[in-house]
Design a protein around this motif. Sequence first.
Motif: not given
Length: 531
Positions: A341, A343, A424, A428-430, A432, A458, A462
């Motif tokens: 990951d 972070t 991730i 990020t997926y959140d 996208y 973000l 990221h």
Amino acid sequence: MAASSNSSLSGSSVSSDAEEYQPPIWKSYLYQLQQEAPRPKRIICPREVENRPKYYGREFHGIISREQADELLGGVEGAYILRESQRQPGCYTLALRFGNQTLNYRLFHDGKHFVGEKRFESIHDLVTDGLITLYIETKAAEYISKMTTNPIYEHIGYATLLREKVSRRLSRSKNESRKTSVTNEEHTPVEKKHGSMNSSYLCWTRELLGHQQNTPWKLETCKPEERSWKLSLKFSHGTFILERLDDLATLRFSQISSLVRRAALTHNDNHFNYEKTHNFKVHTFRGPHWCEYCANFMWGLIAQGVRCSDCGLNVHKQCSKHVPNDCQPDLKRIKKVYCCDLTTLVKAHNTQRPMVVDICIREIEARGLKSEGLYRVSGFTEHIEDVKMAFDRDGEKADISANIYPDINIITGALKLYFRDLPIPVITYDTYSKFIEAAKISNADERLEAVHEVLMLLPPAHYETLRYLMIHLKKVTLNEKDNFMNAENLGIVFGPTLMRPPEDSTLTTLRDMRYQKLIVQILIENEDVLF
């Protein structure tokens, strides 16, 4: 019993004198209750039972009623038997005596025995754990419900380690008084003689700032006769001044932490205090363990609590919901660089960005900006895998110089692989779907504003990684005459590398490909405006 134990077993308060600091007292009330819990007593069937499942022992009594089971248990606390249900043949029940009543639980087996979430190697372990849980939750229900109301989390774990360092440093320097340089070594020293200025302040300041070597600081006397001092910390955002330290020994550590260290870590550009949630997973602790959030015993035989797989923090499952997002990953627990990951990696190494990104970009800009087809042309897969293994093995010491990898496409391939391997993505997926929606806006100005708004969503690590990459890719486009790579071409390469749809759908990926390309193109062309 709970009331009397509660006060005497609570954690000690933090000493106002750093030299006399004592670690918190682990609360033993729940441990004592576990020791008092009833022990399991297996009631053996005197006859051989036909069709007994092979994974059950002599405690299996075949098809009997609840009333018969109750009679067999004989009112003995902790006694248990196994039986087959009369109403549902093929279904098995654990009959357990607790609290002057017989409790019946549906029993399952899938290689291990279980009645709930926990899975056990033996029925004996299952019953032992069940009796402990029943006893503690019966005797201390109110106590357990209030465990998280007065946590000592800030006084243990990372804080304890730092506190002990400060305490030892103060103890060693307590009686020292000497001529000293009162600014950090990277800046011009200011020599001062200070008979009354205890060097503890200086040691404390250096310890407090820790690895923040680039923070200009100065400790100066204001009123020597009143033992009053002023500490100045200069940051890029301004100067932080803490006056009237008076006597450092009387300061509570929590005050020191909140007033100075937090300021240093917040404002110093060389400390990257990204927020990171803990990666808690159910864990079985061998031997007695105490929760590092509430300081209470973690009861049970297995799966007593959860452990953060990144930093090793051990807490109750219910306490994990209250732990702040302050995970500081331990390098010993980070087994690799790729597939880690983002972070987590930067927190573990205390870097602004993943070292892979910095090292690869530095190498590419040093010798590859004019390389034709930069990022479009692929390097040899096996050599790219070698670079990956080098980073996983050696970290920031990995050698990717031209002497080892003369083909710059191997380095660009390793960088792209790093981004593809992230669990991730950088985008990020959140975020996208929000980026895709922004790309669909026809008005250029409105689209740019929408992209900027989504960028702000973000996670900091990221965002910083994306910012640094876009600055680099902008440099690549400035050499388009030589490398033939403009923002659109780079968008085609990096679109699916930096952003992936949350659902693993080939159709969605194909449908969104042109928007992925457009987003990266916009980020490159407008990096000076967007970041």
